[in-house]
Design a protein around this motif. Structure first.
Motif, mmCIF file in Angstrom:
data_model
loop_
_atom_site.group_PDB
_atom_site.id
_atom_site.type_symbol
_atom_site.label_atom_id
_atom_site.label_comp_id
_atom_site.label_asym_id
_atom_site.label_seq_id
_atom_site.Cartn_x
_atom_site.Cartn_y
_atom_site.Cartn_z
ATOM 1 N N THR A 239 0.830 -1.197 0.000
ATOM 2 C CA THR A 239 0.000 0.000 0.000
ATOM 3 C C THR A 239 0.870 1.254 0.000
ATOM 4 O OG1 THR A 239 -1.624 -1.219 1.330
ATOM 5 C CG2 THR A 239 -1.936 1.161 1.116
ATOM 6 N N LEU A 240 0.653 2.114 -0.986
ATOM 7 C CA LEU A 240 1.386 3.377 -1.079
ATOM 8 C C LEU A 240 0.624 4.510 -0.408
ATOM 9 C CD1 LEU A 240 2.511 3.106 -4.800
ATOM 10 C CD2 LEU A 240 3.942 2.820 -2.762
ATOM 11 N N PHE A 241 -0.706 4.503 -0.572
ATOM 12 C CA PHE A 241 -1.533 5.542 0.037
ATOM 13 C C PHE A 241 -2.975 5.073 0.120
ATOM 14 C CE2 PHE A 241 -1.236 6.442 -4.512
ATOM 15 C CZ PHE A 241 -2.571 6.436 -4.885
ATOM 16 N N ILE A 242 -3.699 5.676 1.039
ATOM 17 C CA ILE A 242 -5.149 5.553 1.131
ATOM 18 C C ILE A 242 -5.646 6.977 1.292
ATOM 19 C CG2 ILE A 242 -7.120 4.624 2.405
ATOM 20 C CD1 ILE A 242 -5.264 2.327 3.325
ATOM 21 N N PHE B 154 6.214 7.422 -1.308
ATOM 22 C CA PHE B 154 5.287 7.935 -2.314
ATOM 23 C C PHE B 154 5.145 9.457 -2.198
ATOM 24 C CE2 PHE B 154 1.333 9.119 -4.308
ATOM 25 C CZ PHE B 154 1.414 8.433 -5.510
ATOM 26 N N GLU B 155 5.036 9.963 -0.969
ATOM 27 C CA GLU B 155 4.846 11.403 -0.782
ATOM 28 C C GLU B 155 5.993 12.206 -1.398
ATOM 29 O OE1 GLU B 155 3.633 14.681 2.632
ATOM 30 O OE2 GLU B 155 4.299 12.691 3.268
ATOM 31 N N ARG C 230 3.970 16.428 -6.155
ATOM 32 C CA ARG C 230 4.283 17.847 -6.370
ATOM 33 C C ARG C 230 4.208 18.647 -5.078
ATOM 34 N NH1 ARG C 230 0.332 19.040 -11.461
ATOM 35 N NH2 ARG C 230 -1.143 18.370 -9.884
ATOM 36 N N ARG C 231 3.292 18.262 -4.193
ATOM 37 C CA ARG C 231 3.082 18.956 -2.924
ATOM 38 C C ARG C 231 3.064 17.949 -1.793
ATOM 39 N NH1 ARG C 231 -2.059 22.917 -4.146
ATOM 40 N NH2 ARG C 231 -1.712 23.115 -6.370
ATOM 41 N N THR C 232 3.350 18.407 -0.595
ATOM 42 C CA THR C 232 3.273 17.530 0.571
ATOM 43 C C THR C 232 1.810 17.349 0.973
ATOM 44 O OG1 THR C 232 3.374 19.311 2.198
ATOM 45 C CG2 THR C 232 5.495 18.398 1.413
ATOM 46 N N SER D 82 -7.185 19.103 -6.046
ATOM 47 C CA SER D 82 -7.860 17.851 -6.369
ATOM 48 C C SER D 82 -6.925 16.717 -5.977
ATOM 49 C CB SER D 82 -8.166 17.787 -7.871
ATOM 50 O OG SER D 82 -8.488 16.468 -8.247
ATOM 51 N N VAL D 83 -7.325 15.917 -5.011
ATOM 52 C CA VAL D 83 -6.480 14.830 -4.523
ATOM 53 C C VAL D 83 -6.137 13.873 -5.659
ATOM 54 C CG1 VAL D 83 -6.403 12.809 -3.005
ATOM 55 C CG2 VAL D 83 -7.227 14.993 -2.125
ATOM 56 N N ILE D 84 -7.115 13.489 -6.467
ATOM 57 C CA ILE D 84 -6.839 12.534 -7.545
ATOM 58 C C ILE D 84 -5.867 13.133 -8.564
ATOM 59 C CG2 ILE D 84 -8.906 13.114 -8.897
ATOM 60 C CD1 ILE D 84 -7.199 9.636 -8.620
ATOM 61 N N ALA D 85 -5.980 14.408 -8.862
ATOM 62 C CA ALA D 85 -5.044 15.042 -9.800
ATOM 63 C C ALA D 85 -3.632 15.027 -9.233
ATOM 64 C CB ALA D 85 -5.475 16.470 -10.104
ATOM 65 N N GLU D 86 -3.492 15.256 -7.939
ATOM 66 C CA GLU D 86 -2.182 15.221 -7.295
ATOM 67 C C GLU D 86 -1.606 13.807 -7.312
ATOM 68 O OE1 GLU D 86 -0.354 17.821 -6.275
ATOM 69 O OE2 GLU D 86 -1.941 19.205 -6.871
ATOM 70 N N LEU D 87 -2.445 12.806 -7.076
ATOM 71 C CA LEU D 87 -1.978 11.419 -7.116
ATOM 72 C C LEU D 87 -1.524 11.034 -8.520
ATOM 73 C CD1 LEU D 87 -4.746 9.767 -4.913
ATOM 74 C CD2 LEU D 87 -2.363 10.217 -4.254
#
Length: 108
Positions: free
Chosen positions: A40-43, A56-57, A61-63, A75-80
Motif C-alpha cells: 500500500t502506497l496511500f489511502i 510515495f509522498e 508535487r506537494r506535501t 484535487s487529490v486525484i489530480a495530485e496522485l
C-alpha cells in the motif's frame, strides 16, 4: 503513464483487499479500519489522506500537509496522478458521499 486507474464497482462499506497479498487494507470489521499492507502506497479520499508512505509522498508535487492546508483549492486525484512514482495502481471506489471517492495506491 506511471499509474493505472482501476474503478471498483463496490459499495462504500465493502472491504478492499490488496491485489498482491490479499490483505484487507480497508476492513470495516476492525476498529482501525485502515489496515495498509507492505504494498500500500496511500489511502486517500477527495477530502484528504488517511495513510501515505514517505516514499510515495516524496514523488508528489506537494506535501500532504500542503494539500490538507489548501484542500479547497486542490484535487487529490489530480495530485496522485501527477506523482512521479515509477509504477503504481490506483483503486478508486465510492466513498458513500455523493461525488466523493476513495483512492488506494498499490505498488505495481
Amino acid at each position: 503513464m506511471a499509474y493505472q486507474l482501476v474503478q471498483l464497482d463496490i459499495q462504500a462499506t465493502d472491504n478492499i483487499q490488496c491485489p498482491h497479498c490479499r490483505q484487507q487494507v480497508i476492513n470495516w470489521a476492525e476498529e482501525q479500519y485502515v489496515q495498509p499492507c507492505e504494498h500500500t502506497l496511500f489511502i486517500a479520499m477527495d477530502i484528504g489522506f488517511e495513510y501515505i508512505t514517505d516514499e510515495f509522498e516524496q514523488t508528489m508535487r506537494r506535501t500532504v500537509d500542503d494539500l490538507h492546508a489548501n484542500d479547497d483549492q486542490v484535487s487529490v486525484i489530480a495530485e496522485l496522478m501527477a506523482a512521479q512514482y515509477p509504477e503504481f495502481t490506483i483503486y478508486q471506489s465510492d466513498l458513500g458521499i455523493e461525488g466523493y471517492s476513495r483512492y488506494i495506491g498499490f505498488t505495481a
